[in-house]
Write an enzyme that holds these catalytic residues in place. Structure first.
Site, short mmCIF file in Angstrom:
data_model
loop_
_atom_site.label_atom_id
_atom_site.label_comp_id
_atom_site.label_asym_id
_atom_site.label_seq_id
_atom_site.Cartn_x
_atom_site.Cartn_y
_atom_site.Cartn_z
CB CYS A 108 -0.93 0.01 1.22
SG CYS A 108 -2.16 -1.31 1.20
NE ARG A 144 -4.55 -1.72 -2.25
CZ ARG A 144 -3.60 -2.61 -2.46
NH1 ARG A 144 -2.39 -2.18 -2.84
NH2 ARG A 144 -3.80 -3.90 -2.30
#
Length: 312
Positions: free
Chosen positions: A202, A248
């Site tokens: 991420c 995200r």
């Protein structure tokens, strides 16, 4: 003389190999170089296929190599415009030194340099076949192979850790300002009764490498004579990727808050990774459309002013 003797058969267009052979290139030597390259790097590719290419970080490696091969094939018509002059001294020197470096780094398990040596090895082969004019034609496909090189872990860690913390800080502050019960400690985000660790995937480093390769490919193929547009698109790759990763992480954090942390693991987490990449590509292409529109409007505006001055 009979009429039959004047008839000619259909003219067969010379194949690429016929044209290369007619330029004085020994096809047997060409085949030997190709076979030698394949044998030399087959262990490298098998190791990558069993390791790095299976990861999210380096999974784009084979696609980069296929794209480089396609770019090289697109240059085939330019072979007609150059004189093939072998550069044996430079070619053998670069080739042998690169192969020696490849053997050493393979024995010492240094995959980054081992994979990188394929670029100077291919350069040496090109110099042996057609010299520097041929090498210049295939310069971009060779340079594009840089994106297939797996970066070392220490380099990834140097950028991944601060990037994770920075993204965590942006997400936590944004959600806190929207009224969510959220706190942050480094790369750890606490929301409600849940704690989420922002993982390496991420951080955006994987997407930066992949999107950079796609962006450079797109710019080379479709943005040829527009230097300002090229510069803006290149500079936009990292900000777009970071923005997509922020979205995200926001999605994952809110998903944990509303539907539970167990629900967002597995398929949901992987789906957000795919959505991130699609979102980043969409932003990249939308930016290009905006730049095209701005370029068109500026040309029209300045063109009309020039026409007005000419009429005056």
């Amino acid at each position: 003389m009979s009429i039959e003797s004047l008839k000619t058969g259909p003219v067969r267009r010379a194949s690429l190999f016929d044209r290369v052979e007619s330029r004085g290139v020994n096809l047997a030597f060409l085949a030997a170089l190709a076979a030698s390259f394949f044998v030399a790097y087959l262990p490298t590719y098998l190791r990558l296929a069993g390791g790095a290419w299976r990861t999210e970080q380096e999974g784009h490696g084979p696609l980069i190599m296929l794209a480089a091969a396609w770019l090289a094939w697109q240059q085939r018509d330019k072979l007609k415009t150059i004189e093939l002059r072998s550069a044996p001294i430079a070619g053998w020197t670069i080739l042998l030194l690169s192969l020696l470096l490849m053997v050493v780094t393979r024995s010492q398990d240094i995959p980054m340099i081992e994979v990188a040596t394929q670029i100077p090895v291919l350069l040496g082969c090109l110099l042996l076949i057609g010299g520097w004019p041929l090498a210049r034609i295939f310069a971009f496909p060779l340079a594009f192979l840089v994106f297939s090189i797996p970066p070392p872990n220490w380099l990834l860690d140097a950028f991944t850790v601060p990037l994770k913390v920075w993204i965590s800080d942006i997400v936590s502050n944004s959600l806190y300002n929207l009224g969510y019960p959220v706190a942050q400690n480094g790369a750890m985000i606490m929301i409600g009764s849940y704690e989420l660790m922002v993982k390496d995937a991420c951080s955006g480093m994987n997407s930066i490498f992949a999107l950079s390769a796609i962006g450079v490919f797109y710019i080379h193929e479709f943005v040829r004579d527009h230097p300002i547009r090229k510069l803006v698109l290149i500079l936009s790759i990292i900000p777009i990727t970071i923005l997509a990763n922020v979205f995200r992480v926001v999605t994952l954090v809110l998903g944990a808050y509303y539907i539970g942390i167990d629900t967002i693991e597995g398929l949901f987490h992987d789906a957000t990774g795919i959505a991130l990449f699609v979102f980043a590509l969409t932003l990249f292409f939308l930016l290009d459309r905006v730049l095209i529109g701005a370029e068109y409007l500026s040309q029209k505006m300045f063109g009309s002013k020039a026409a007005a001055r000419g009429a005056a």
